[in-house]
Each structure stands twice: as structure tokens, then as C-alpha cells.
Write a protein that holds these residues in place. Structure first.
Motif, PDB file in Angstrom:
ATOM      1  N   ARG A 193       2.414  46.560 -28.022  1.00 56.83           N
ATOM      2  CA  ARG A 193       1.358  46.240 -27.786  1.00 56.83           C
ATOM      3  C   ARG A 193       0.956  45.065 -26.833  1.00 56.83           C
ATOM      4  O   ARG A 193       2.067  44.097 -26.981  1.00 56.83           O
ATOM      5  CB  ARG A 193       0.529  45.900 -29.169  1.00 56.83           C
ATOM      6  CG  ARG A 193       0.130  47.163 -29.788  1.00 56.83           C
ATOM      7  CD  ARG A 193      -0.297  46.735 -31.226  1.00 56.83           C
ATOM      8  NE  ARG A 193       0.413  45.710 -32.115  1.00 56.83           N
ATOM      9  CZ  ARG A 193       0.024  44.671 -32.398  1.00 56.83           C
ATOM     10  NH1 ARG A 193      -1.400  44.199 -31.733  1.00 56.83           N
ATOM     11  NH2 ARG A 193       0.750  43.642 -32.867  1.00 56.83           N
ATOM     12  N   GLU A 194      -0.021  44.899 -26.177  1.00 58.86           N
ATOM     13  CA  GLU A 194      -0.364  44.026 -25.254  1.00 58.86           C
ATOM     14  C   GLU A 194      -0.549  42.954 -26.032  1.00 58.86           C
ATOM     15  O   GLU A 194      -1.212  42.362 -26.981  1.00 58.86           O
ATOM     16  CB  GLU A 194      -1.602  44.531 -24.375  1.00 58.86           C
ATOM     17  CG  GLU A 194      -2.000  43.360 -23.224  1.00 58.86           C
ATOM     18  CD  GLU A 194      -3.014  44.187 -22.269  1.00 58.86           C
ATOM     19  OE1 GLU A 194      -4.203  44.380 -22.935  1.00 58.86           O
ATOM     20  OE2 GLU A 194      -2.804  44.280 -21.313  1.00 58.86           O
ATOM     21  N   ARG A 195      -0.388  41.633 -25.261  1.00 61.19           N
ATOM     22  CA  ARG A 195      -0.572  40.117 -25.861  1.00 61.19           C
ATOM     23  C   ARG A 195       0.058  39.950 -27.397  1.00 61.19           C
ATOM     24  O   ARG A 195      -0.780  39.881 -28.178  1.00 61.19           O
ATOM     25  CB  ARG A 195      -1.957  39.816 -25.822  1.00 61.19           C
ATOM     26  CG  ARG A 195      -2.536  39.778 -24.414  1.00 61.19           C
ATOM     27  CD  ARG A 195      -3.836  38.925 -24.170  1.00 61.19           C
ATOM     28  NE  ARG A 195      -4.820  39.743 -24.536  1.00 61.19           N
ATOM     29  CZ  ARG A 195      -5.375  40.967 -24.388  1.00 61.19           C
ATOM     30  NH1 ARG A 195      -5.003  41.378 -23.061  1.00 61.19           N
ATOM     31  NH2 ARG A 195      -6.356  41.482 -25.067  1.00 61.19           N
ATOM     32  N   SER A 196       1.182  40.460 -27.693  1.00 57.58           N
ATOM     33  CA  SER A 196       1.816  40.482 -28.924  1.00 57.58           C
ATOM     34  C   SER A 196       3.239  40.017 -28.762  1.00 57.58           C
ATOM     35  O   SER A 196       3.655  40.055 -27.614  1.00 57.58           O
ATOM     36  CB  SER A 196       1.753  41.899 -29.849  1.00 57.58           C
ATOM     37  OG  SER A 196       2.348  42.735 -28.861  1.00 57.58           O
ATOM     38  N   VAL A 197       3.927  39.456 -29.938  1.00 55.70           N
ATOM     39  CA  VAL A 197       5.313  39.207 -29.805  1.00 55.70           C
ATOM     40  C   VAL A 197       6.107  40.290 -30.616  1.00 55.70           C
ATOM     41  O   VAL A 197       5.669  40.610 -31.856  1.00 55.70           O
ATOM     42  CB  VAL A 197       5.701  37.874 -30.429  1.00 55.70           C
ATOM     43  CG1 VAL A 197       7.174  37.615 -30.314  1.00 55.70           C
ATOM     44  CG2 VAL A 197       4.980  36.889 -29.694  1.00 55.70           C
ATOM     45  N   THR A 198       6.973  41.079 -29.880  1.00 54.08           N
ATOM     46  CA  THR A 198       7.906  42.253 -30.660  1.00 54.08           C
ATOM     47  C   THR A 198       9.264  41.468 -30.681  1.00 54.08           C
ATOM     48  O   THR A 198       9.827  41.290 -29.786  1.00 54.08           O
ATOM     49  CB  THR A 198       7.667  43.631 -29.816  1.00 54.08           C
ATOM     50  OG1 THR A 198       6.411  43.858 -29.952  1.00 54.08           O
ATOM     51  CG2 THR A 198       8.467  44.631 -30.652  1.00 54.08           C
ATOM     52  N   ALA A 199       9.830  41.653 -31.921  1.00 57.65           N
ATOM     53  CA  ALA A 199      11.242  41.113 -32.186  1.00 57.65           C
ATOM     54  C   ALA A 199      11.948  42.332 -32.330  1.00 57.65           C
ATOM     55  O   ALA A 199      11.851  43.249 -33.076  1.00 57.65           O
ATOM     56  CB  ALA A 199      11.163  40.057 -33.453  1.00 57.65           C
ATOM     57  N   LEU A 200      13.220  41.951 -31.814  1.00 55.48           N
ATOM     58  CA  LEU A 200      14.156  43.178 -31.844  1.00 55.48           C
ATOM     59  C   LEU A 200      15.226  42.580 -32.436  1.00 55.48           C
ATOM     60  O   LEU A 200      15.999  41.448 -32.129  1.00 55.48           O
ATOM     61  CB  LEU A 200      14.570  43.539 -30.554  1.00 55.48           C
ATOM     62  CG  LEU A 200      13.562  44.066 -29.456  1.00 55.48           C
ATOM     63  CD1 LEU A 200      14.337  44.500 -28.112  1.00 55.48           C
ATOM     64  CD2 LEU A 200      12.683  45.154 -29.982  1.00 55.48           C
ATOM     65  N   PHE A 208      14.093  47.205 -36.128  1.00 53.62           N
ATOM     66  CA  PHE A 208      15.214  46.831 -36.542  1.00 53.62           C
ATOM     67  C   PHE A 208      16.197  47.869 -35.764  1.00 53.62           C
ATOM     68  O   PHE A 208      16.035  49.084 -35.974  1.00 53.62           O
ATOM     69  CB  PHE A 208      15.661  47.073 -37.860  1.00 53.62           C
ATOM     70  CG  PHE A 208      16.800  46.868 -38.607  1.00 53.62           C
ATOM     71  CD1 PHE A 208      17.674  46.366 -38.138  1.00 53.62           C
ATOM     72  CD2 PHE A 208      17.330  48.304 -39.250  1.00 53.62           C
ATOM     73  CE1 PHE A 208      19.162  46.578 -38.646  1.00 53.62           C
ATOM     74  CE2 PHE A 208      18.445  48.383 -39.978  1.00 53.62           C
ATOM     75  CZ  PHE A 208      19.468  47.464 -39.477  1.00 53.62           C
ATOM     76  N   PHE A 209      17.181  47.586 -34.973  1.00 53.40           N
ATOM     77  CA  PHE A 209      18.084  48.352 -34.245  1.00 53.40           C
ATOM     78  C   PHE A 209      19.327  48.539 -35.090  1.00 53.40           C
ATOM     79  O   PHE A 209      20.157  47.624 -35.566  1.00 53.40           O
ATOM     80  CB  PHE A 209      18.385  47.894 -32.942  1.00 53.40           C
ATOM     81  CG  PHE A 209      17.618  48.108 -31.821  1.00 53.40           C
ATOM     82  CD1 PHE A 209      17.696  48.964 -30.903  1.00 53.40           C
ATOM     83  CD2 PHE A 209      16.224  47.580 -31.941  1.00 53.40           C
ATOM     84  CE1 PHE A 209      16.733  49.249 -29.921  1.00 53.40           C
ATOM     85  CE2 PHE A 209      15.164  47.996 -31.182  1.00 53.40           C
ATOM     86  CZ  PHE A 209      15.620  48.604 -30.067  1.00 53.40           C
ATOM     87  N   PHE A 210      20.174  49.933 -35.212  1.00 53.12           N
ATOM     88  CA  PHE A 210      21.323  49.854 -35.660  1.00 53.12           C
ATOM     89  C   PHE A 210      21.957  50.915 -35.075  1.00 53.12           C
ATOM     90  O   PHE A 210      21.468  52.220 -34.890  1.00 53.12           O
ATOM     91  CB  PHE A 210      21.256  50.145 -37.190  1.00 53.12           C
ATOM     92  CG  PHE A 210      22.407  50.198 -38.031  1.00 53.12           C
ATOM     93  CD1 PHE A 210      23.311  49.253 -37.974  1.00 53.12           C
ATOM     94  CD2 PHE A 210      23.037  51.532 -38.531  1.00 53.12           C
ATOM     95  CE1 PHE A 210      24.572  49.196 -38.706  1.00 53.12           C
ATOM     96  CE2 PHE A 210      24.332  51.613 -39.118  1.00 53.12           C
ATOM     97  CZ  PHE A 210      25.019  50.529 -39.157  1.00 53.12           C
ATOM     98  N   GLU A 211      23.328  50.755 -34.590  1.00 50.91           N
ATOM     99  CA  GLU A 211      24.048  51.857 -33.993  1.00 50.91           C
ATOM    100  C   GLU A 211      23.346  52.461 -32.623  1.00 50.91           C
ATOM    101  O   GLU A 211      23.365  53.776 -32.578  1.00 50.91           O
ATOM    102  CB  GLU A 211      24.719  52.732 -34.848  1.00 50.91           C
ATOM    103  CG  GLU A 211      25.859  52.020 -35.632  1.00 50.91           C
ATOM    104  CD  GLU A 211      26.288  52.877 -36.661  1.00 50.91           C
ATOM    105  OE1 GLU A 211      25.977  54.078 -36.749  1.00 50.91           O
ATOM    106  OE2 GLU A 211      27.542  52.649 -37.175  1.00 50.91           O
ATOM    107  N   GLY A 212      22.368  51.860 -32.069  1.00 50.83           N
ATOM    108  CA  GLY A 212      21.579  52.246 -30.688  1.00 50.83           C
ATOM    109  C   GLY A 212      20.462  53.170 -31.352  1.00 50.83           C
ATOM    110  O   GLY A 212      19.867  53.720 -30.323  1.00 50.83           O
ATOM    111  N   GLN A 213      20.189  53.146 -32.422  1.00 51.87           N
ATOM    112  CA  GLN A 213      18.755  53.502 -32.869  1.00 51.87           C
ATOM    113  C   GLN A 213      17.928  52.694 -33.577  1.00 51.87           C
ATOM    114  O   GLN A 213      18.193  51.562 -33.944  1.00 51.87           O
ATOM    115  CB  GLN A 213      19.305  54.760 -33.875  1.00 51.87           C
ATOM    116  CG  GLN A 213      20.122  55.859 -33.608  1.00 51.87           C
ATOM    117  CD  GLN A 213      20.575  56.806 -34.428  1.00 51.87           C
ATOM    118  OE1 GLN A 213      19.504  57.567 -35.180  1.00 51.87           O
ATOM    119  NE2 GLN A 213      21.306  56.854 -35.069  1.00 51.87           N
TER     120      GLN A 213
END
Length: 280
Positions: free
Chosen positions: A57-64, A247-252
Motif C-alpha cells: 500500500r501507498e504511504r506505508s511501511v512494509t517489512a520483509l 514472512f519469506f521462507f525458501e523463496g516463498q
């Protein structure tokens, strides 16, 4: 919207979640800024991302978040095509910024990277003055007006919460700054080209706690104007600064949810195990 598009064509840790004022997902109030659809990515024959479909979303913070080698940084670099400089890479699927498919052959990659700035894990100031570091991008874009450049430098340094610390020594070497100041300088440099999106790859991992706190406060302020995507291994940091977390794990992407929901009541067992420190 059309004006935005035109320039691009051609131990069990205790996690405290910072309260944010983010709008509800899907309520129609905040537009989607970045979208990937069935994105697969390859280094040669080695596939490292699998079927990634996300809306940011616009004007938000997304953590990976996720363990090392799970594809977070690779995914981040697909958003401004930084992976293009790595020989032998390829992808299938689509990546959209402001509804423009950025891998369309008509997209001007230089213009794209002005709109989608990036801050790396290690601060890398140029061996130039503080002023020249921030003015570098606008100059490359053809701005030679001294008054305009001074205004851009001051505005960018203020946005990066660095102006008061360096305003009396703008012509000193950037190498004289502390590590935390250098990273904020790199943020100012990224902001000087007027981006809409700011990508951050572990921006505080090499910093002391005091400098890390300043970077986190800065991120929280910048989301009022920018869409921010941040890669981090620090669970506390993700909880403090982000509105949503993937939440990423093994490329997914195993789970993509509001940050508070993901940390306090995850849907997936693997997510729960990671955020509680059982693996990773």
C-alpha cells in the motif's frame, strides 16, 4: 495518476509492536502502490523466488522478514530492477508500480530508479563533500541551477533528520561523518531525486543502538510521504516500524499480514516458529 506514470514510460524473543495509525487493509482508502503477480525469479537455472503475489500500500511501511537466503533482498531489488545488473538473471510474472508493469520494454529504467530509491545495508557515501553527495542525483538528471540544488540539498537533509548536524559543514568530506550519519546521508541522497518509493535493505544492521533508533524514527516519519519497503532480520525493528509484514521462507511468502496480527496471532506454524525464535 497519469502524471505519475508518464516519467517511467520510455531465545524466545519478546516482540513489542509499535502502534501505528495505518488504514484498514482493503478499505479502499489507501491505494496499492506496488504489486507483484506470480513473480518467479532465477539466478541462471537456480530459482530463488516462487510465485510471489503481493500488494503493497501507498504511504506505508512494509517489512520483509525471514532467515538468511530466503529471497528477501532479491525480491526487494525486483522493485527497481537492480537485479538487471546481475548477469544471468531472469524472471517470470509481473511487477507493477503505480499500475505500470516495470519490466515492460517501454519503461525507462533510469526514470524508474529515480522514482524508486534504494538504501543499502552498508552506507556508501561517495568520496565527495556532504553537499555533493546529496546533489549528485539532481545533477545527473541535468539540474545545474545553484539555488535549486541548495534548496534540494537542504530539504533532503532535513527529511533525513541530518540538517541540524551538518548545516555548518556541508563542504566537508562525507567520510568525516559517523556511521549513523553516513546512513542518513545515503537516505538524503536517495530522497534528493524525488522518489515515491524507498527501498531499504537492512539499513540499520551495522549501526549502534542509538543510530538505529534514529533510523527507525526517521522511517516512521517518512511514511507520511513515501511508500517504504524494508528488509530486516531484527524482529523488534520490524514490529516497531512497519504497518504490514511479509514472512519469506525458501523463496516463498508464507504469510503477509498486518504487523500486529503476524507477530501476535500468526496463521501459519512456520511464521510462529520464526517470530518466536524457534528457527532462523
Amino acid at each position: 495518476m497519469l502524471k505519475k506514470l508518464e516519467p517511467m514510460i520510455n531465545q524466545t524473543p519478546q516482540v513489542t509492536v509499535r502502534e501505528t495509525s495505518e488504514p484498514e487493509v482493503g478499505n479502499g482508502l489507501t491505494p496499492v502502490k506496488i504489486e507483484t503477480r506470480q513473480l518467479d525469479f532465477f539466478y541462471g537455472s537456480n530459482q530463488v523466488l516462487f510465485d510471489i503475489s503481493m500488494q503493497i500500500r501507498e504511504r506505508s511501511v512494509t517489512a520483509l522478514i525471514g532467515p538468511s537466503g530466503c529471497g528477501k533482498s532479491t525480491f526487494l531489488r525486483t522493485i527497481n530492477r537492480m537485479n538487471d545488473i546481475v548477469e544471468g538473471t531472469s524472471h517470470t510474472g509481473q511487477v507493477f508500480v503505480d499500475d505500470v508493469e516495470i519490466y515492460d520494454p517501454r519503461v525507462d529504467v533510469v526514470a524508474l530508479r529515480k522514482r524508486v530509491g534504494m538504501v543499502f545495508q552498508k552506507s556508501i557515501p561517495f568520496p565527495k563533500s556532504i553537499f555533493d553527495n546529496v546533489a549528485y542525483g539532481p545533477r545527473i538528471a541535468g539540474n545545474r541551477n545553484k539555488k535549486s540544488l541548495r534548496e534540494i540539498v537542504e530539504h533532503s537533509l532535513k527529511q533525513a533528520a541530518l540538517w541540524d548536524e551538518v548545516k555548518d559543514r556541508l563542504h566537508d568530506s562525507a567520510m568525516t561523518l559517523s556511521g549513523g550519519q553516513q546512513q542518513r546521508l545515503c537516505i538524503a541522497r536517495a530522497l534528493s531525486t524525488g522518489p515515491d518509493v524507498l527501498l531499504m535493505d537492512e539499513p540499520a544492521s551495522a549501526l549502534d543502538p542509538g543510530s538505529t533508533s534514529k533510523i527507525e524514527d526517521l522511517i516512521f516519519e517518512l511514511k507520511e510521504k513515501y511508500t517504504i519497503v524494508i528488509v530486516t532480520h531484527n524482529m523488534q525493528q520490524a514490529a516497531r516500524v512497519s504497518d504490514e509484514t511479509a514472512f519469506f521462507f525458501e523463496g516463498q511468502v508464507i504469510e503477509f499480514e498486518k504487523t500486529k496480527q503476524l507477530f501476535t496471532n500468526p496463521r501459519e506454524k512456520r511464521t510462529e516458529d520464526y517470530v518466536t525464535g524457534r528457527f532462523g
